[in-house]
Scaffold this motif. Sequence first.
Motif, PDB file in Angstrom:
ATOM      1  N   MET A  37      -5.961  53.362   8.688  1.00 54.41           N
ATOM      2  CA  MET A  37      -4.955  52.666   9.484  1.00 54.41           C
ATOM      3  C   MET A  37      -5.608  51.952  10.666  1.00 54.41           C
ATOM      4  O   MET A  37      -5.310  50.787  10.955  1.00 54.41           O
ATOM      5  CB  MET A  37      -3.906  53.660   9.987  1.00 54.41           C
ATOM      6  N   GLU A  38      -6.516  52.647  11.363  1.00 53.74           N
ATOM      7  CA  GLU A  38      -7.198  52.050  12.511  1.00 53.74           C
ATOM      8  C   GLU A  38      -7.994  50.818  12.101  1.00 53.74           C
ATOM      9  O   GLU A  38      -7.944  49.781  12.777  1.00 53.74           O
ATOM     10  CB  GLU A  38      -8.127  53.081  13.158  1.00 53.74           C
ATOM     11  N   LEU A  39      -8.733  50.922  11.012  1.00 52.30           N
ATOM     12  CA  LEU A  39      -9.551  49.803  10.551  1.00 52.30           C
ATOM     13  C   LEU A  39      -8.687  48.604  10.189  1.00 52.30           C
ATOM     14  O   LEU A  39      -9.006  47.461  10.538  1.00 52.30           O
ATOM     15  CB  LEU A  39     -10.399  50.225   9.344  1.00 52.30           C
ATOM     16  N   PHE A  40      -7.592  48.852   9.504  1.00 53.34           N
ATOM     17  CA  PHE A  40      -6.717  47.747   9.104  1.00 53.34           C
ATOM     18  C   PHE A  40      -6.128  47.051  10.323  1.00 53.34           C
ATOM     19  O   PHE A  40      -6.167  45.816  10.429  1.00 53.34           O
ATOM     20  CB  PHE A  40      -5.599  48.248   8.196  1.00 53.34           C
ATOM     21  N   LEU A  41      -5.574  47.814  11.259  1.00 56.37           N
ATOM     22  CA  LEU A  41      -4.924  47.217  12.420  1.00 56.37           C
ATOM     23  C   LEU A  41      -5.922  46.474  13.305  1.00 56.37           C
ATOM     24  O   LEU A  41      -5.658  45.361  13.773  1.00 56.37           O
ATOM     25  CB  LEU A  41      -4.202  48.292  13.227  1.00 56.37           C
ATOM     26  N   TYR A  42      -7.067  47.076  13.519  1.00 54.16           N
ATOM     27  CA  TYR A  42      -8.063  46.448  14.395  1.00 54.16           C
ATOM     28  C   TYR A  42      -8.615  45.174  13.766  1.00 54.16           C
ATOM     29  O   TYR A  42      -8.653  44.113  14.408  1.00 54.16           O
ATOM     30  CB  TYR A  42      -9.194  47.431  14.674  1.00 54.16           C
ATOM     31  N   LEU A  43      -9.032  45.257  12.503  1.00 52.18           N
ATOM     32  CA  LEU A  43      -9.677  44.104  11.868  1.00 52.18           C
ATOM     33  C   LEU A  43      -8.686  42.983  11.569  1.00 52.18           C
ATOM     34  O   LEU A  43      -9.030  41.802  11.688  1.00 52.18           O
ATOM     35  CB  LEU A  43     -10.386  44.545  10.591  1.00 52.18           C
ATOM     36  N   SER A  44      -7.476  43.319  11.195  1.00 57.45           N
ATOM     37  CA  SER A  44      -6.492  42.264  10.923  1.00 57.45           C
ATOM     38  C   SER A  44      -6.195  41.479  12.201  1.00 57.45           C
ATOM     39  O   SER A  44      -6.115  40.240  12.186  1.00 57.45           O
ATOM     40  CB  SER A  44      -5.205  42.853  10.345  1.00 57.45           C
ATOM     41  N   SER A  45      -6.053  42.170  13.327  1.00 61.05           N
ATOM     42  CA  SER A  45      -5.811  41.488  14.597  1.00 61.05           C
ATOM     43  C   SER A  45      -7.033  40.692  15.040  1.00 61.05           C
ATOM     44  O   SER A  45      -6.915  39.585  15.579  1.00 61.05           O
ATOM     45  CB  SER A  45      -5.439  42.503  15.687  1.00 61.05           C
ATOM     46  N   LEU A  46      -8.205  41.250  14.798  1.00 62.85           N
ATOM     47  CA  LEU A  46      -9.440  40.578  15.191  1.00 62.85           C
ATOM     48  C   LEU A  46      -9.619  39.270  14.433  1.00 62.85           C
ATOM     49  O   LEU A  46      -9.859  38.214  15.035  1.00 62.85           O
ATOM     50  CB  LEU A  46     -10.629  41.501  14.932  1.00 62.85           C
ATOM     51  N   PHE A  47      -9.483  39.319  13.109  1.00 63.86           N
ATOM     52  CA  PHE A  47      -9.675  38.112  12.305  1.00 63.86           C
ATOM     53  C   PHE A  47      -8.545  37.103  12.507  1.00 63.86           C
ATOM     54  O   PHE A  47      -8.741  35.905  12.316  1.00 63.86           O
ATOM     55  CB  PHE A  47      -9.800  38.470  10.825  1.00 63.86           C
ATOM     56  N   GLN A  48      -7.378  37.581  12.874  1.00 65.43           N
ATOM     57  CA  GLN A  48      -6.275  36.673  13.169  1.00 65.43           C
ATOM     58  C   GLN A  48      -6.569  35.845  14.414  1.00 65.43           C
ATOM     59  O   GLN A  48      -6.227  34.660  14.493  1.00 65.43           O
ATOM     60  CB  GLN A  48      -4.984  37.456  13.364  1.00 65.43           C
ATOM     61  N   SER A  49      -7.213  36.444  15.388  1.00 65.04           N
ATOM     62  CA  SER A  49      -7.406  35.803  16.690  1.00 65.04           C
ATOM     63  C   SER A  49      -8.761  35.133  16.877  1.00 65.04           C
ATOM     64  O   SER A  49      -8.884  34.196  17.666  1.00 65.04           O
ATOM     65  CB  SER A  49      -7.214  36.834  17.809  1.00 65.04           C
ATOM     66  N   PHE A  50      -9.784  35.618  16.157  1.00 63.21           N
ATOM     67  CA  PHE A  50     -11.128  35.121  16.413  1.00 63.21           C
ATOM     68  C   PHE A  50     -11.871  34.776  15.122  1.00 63.21           C
ATOM     69  O   PHE A  50     -11.668  35.411  14.076  1.00 63.21           O
ATOM     70  CB  PHE A  50     -11.960  36.162  17.173  1.00 63.21           C
ATOM     71  N   GLU A  51     -12.742  33.796  15.236  1.00 60.30           N
ATOM     72  CA  GLU A  51     -13.710  33.510  14.186  1.00 60.30           C
ATOM     73  C   GLU A  51     -15.023  34.165  14.599  1.00 60.30           C
ATOM     74  O   GLU A  51     -15.467  34.028  15.742  1.00 60.30           O
ATOM     75  CB  GLU A  51     -13.910  32.016  14.004  1.00 60.30           C
ATOM     76  N   ILE A  52     -15.652  34.881  13.675  1.00 59.78           N
ATOM     77  CA  ILE A  52     -16.874  35.601  13.965  1.00 59.78           C
ATOM     78  C   ILE A  52     -18.065  34.733  13.576  1.00 59.78           C
ATOM     79  O   ILE A  52     -18.200  34.341  12.413  1.00 59.78           O
ATOM     80  CB  ILE A  52     -16.927  36.940  13.207  1.00 59.78           C
ATOM     81  N   LEU A  53     -18.931  34.427  14.546  1.00 56.37           N
ATOM     82  CA  LEU A  53     -20.072  33.548  14.311  1.00 56.37           C
ATOM     83  C   LEU A  53     -21.337  34.167  14.893  1.00 56.37           C
ATOM     84  O   LEU A  53     -21.274  35.010  15.797  1.00 56.37           O
ATOM     85  CB  LEU A  53     -19.833  32.184  14.964  1.00 56.37           C
ATOM     86  N   PRO A  54     -22.505  33.740  14.395  1.00 59.18           N
ATOM     87  CA  PRO A  54     -23.762  34.227  14.997  1.00 59.18           C
ATOM     88  C   PRO A  54     -23.867  33.782  16.444  1.00 59.18           C
ATOM     89  O   PRO A  54     -23.305  32.758  16.844  1.00 59.18           O
ATOM     90  CB  PRO A  54     -24.841  33.567  14.132  1.00 59.18           C
ATOM     91  N   ALA A  55     -24.592  34.547  17.238  1.00 59.67           N
ATOM     92  CA  ALA A  55     -24.776  34.195  18.640  1.00 59.67           C
ATOM     93  C   ALA A  55     -25.497  32.860  18.775  1.00 59.67           C
ATOM     94  O   ALA A  55     -25.214  32.070  19.677  1.00 59.67           O
ATOM     95  CB  ALA A  55     -25.561  35.290  19.359  1.00 59.67           C
ATOM     96  N   LYS A  56     -26.411  32.596  17.840  1.00 60.62           N
ATOM     97  CA  LYS A  56     -27.132  31.330  17.816  1.00 60.62           C
ATOM     98  C   LYS A  56     -26.939  30.680  16.448  1.00 60.62           C
ATOM     99  O   LYS A  56     -27.002  31.360  15.424  1.00 60.62           O
ATOM    100  CB  LYS A  56     -28.623  31.547  18.083  1.00 60.62           C
ATOM    101  N   ASP A  57     -26.699  29.387  16.438  1.00 60.40           N
ATOM    102  CA  ASP A  57     -26.504  28.675  15.177  1.00 60.40           C
ATOM    103  C   ASP A  57     -27.721  28.849  14.275  1.00 60.40           C
ATOM    104  O   ASP A  57     -28.869  28.809  14.728  1.00 60.40           O
ATOM    105  CB  ASP A  57     -26.265  27.185  15.441  1.00 60.40           C
ATOM    106  N   ASN A  58     -27.433  29.033  12.972  1.00 58.20           N
ATOM    107  CA  ASN A  58     -28.492  29.165  11.967  1.00 58.20           C
ATOM    108  C   ASN A  58     -29.436  30.331  12.233  1.00 58.20           C
ATOM    109  O   ASN A  58     -30.619  30.296  11.848  1.00 58.20           O
ATOM    110  CB  ASN A  58     -29.296  27.861  11.869  1.00 58.20           C
ATOM    111  N   SER A  59     -28.936  31.346  12.901  1.00 49.50           N
ATOM    112  CA  SER A  59     -29.748  32.529  13.167  1.00 49.50           C
ATOM    113  C   SER A  59     -28.900  33.773  12.934  1.00 49.50           C
ATOM    114  O   SER A  59     -28.361  34.368  13.871  1.00 49.50           O
ATOM    115  CB  SER A  59     -30.280  32.510  14.606  1.00 49.50           C
ATOM    116  N   ILE A  60     -28.772  34.142  11.671  1.00 44.82           N
ATOM    117  CA  ILE A  60     -27.951  35.285  11.296  1.00 44.82           C
ATOM    118  C   ILE A  60     -28.778  36.568  11.394  1.00 44.82           C
ATOM    119  O   ILE A  60     -29.871  36.638  10.829  1.00 44.82           O
ATOM    120  CB  ILE A  60     -27.398  35.125   9.869  1.00 44.82           C
ATOM    121  N   PRO A  61     -28.302  37.568  12.110  1.00 47.18           N
ATOM    122  CA  PRO A  61     -29.071  38.824  12.228  1.00 47.18           C
ATOM    123  C   PRO A  61     -29.227  39.495  10.872  1.00 47.18           C
ATOM    124  O   PRO A  61     -28.330  39.432  10.022  1.00 47.18           O
ATOM    125  CB  PRO A  61     -28.226  39.671  13.178  1.00 47.18           C
ATOM    126  N   PRO A  62     -30.354  40.123  10.634  1.00 41.84           N
ATOM    127  CA  PRO A  62     -30.599  40.755   9.332  1.00 41.84           C
ATOM    128  C   PRO A  62     -29.743  42.001   9.120  1.00 41.84           C
ATOM    129  O   PRO A  62     -29.292  42.627  10.087  1.00 41.84           O
ATOM    130  CB  PRO A  62     -32.084  41.114   9.399  1.00 41.84           C
TER     131      PRO A  62
END
Length: 248
Positions: free
Chosen positions: A196-221
């Motif tokens: 329940m916690e994971l669903f509520l937290y992640l659904s709200s997070l993805f609804q409000s924000f786009e998740i991107l790398p801190a630096k363009d073209n630099s995805i952490p391993p």
Amino acid sequence: MIDEIKHDSTNTDNFIASYFSEMKEKEKRGESTLLDETNLVRVIDNLFAAGTETTSTTILWSLLFVLHNPEVQKKIYQEILEEVGVNRAPTIQDRPKLKYLTAFIMETQRMASLVPFSLIHVCNQDATVAGYTIPKGTQILPNLDAVLMDEKIWGDPRNFRPERFLDEQGNIKNREELIPFSIGRRICLGESLAKMELFLYLSSLFQSFEILPAKDNSIPPIKETFAVVVSPLPFEIRFVERQVNGTK
């Protein structure tokens, strides 16, 4: 310390109050009990440790996985737009509708394999498993990772693919091999709460924000460190507020 707490025997609306009430009742009846202050503190500590560390680490893994799979994040957001919209926060009643997000959480739990060897258990009687004798009193570490990452079960276990938990109609497939909470009588008591916690937290997070790398073209391993749970190595990330109708 507990003796100093003002006790109201009619107040049992939370775990501590119920524990305290039962402890006092047993003391009045002169019954032998392990319900005491020391065990209460230990139980509360276990609840916080088990209920926060694993859930927060699962969220970290989910963020890292969407960085490596941007098309997955797009599908999650599109589903939220179609089924919930942006004018209200998702609720637990939305879970049956957000099937792709649910599959994403399941795949995150499978691939992260937070507690690959579960917890130590003790065999309470002589047993034979696959021709091997396990004497009574033997300490056992179940290998959950052997199931969660088995090629015979998943085909491509090293690939992050939420679709493996969806059927042809897009409905959730509850596969019995998904055992991040272990199995049997000693399965994690917090499974329902964690989901329940994971669903509520992640659904709200993805609804409000786009998740991107801190630096363009630099995805952490995707690298982990093994401690109480298997956690990703520290990484940087950007939360970009989503634009709705041209405004933030």
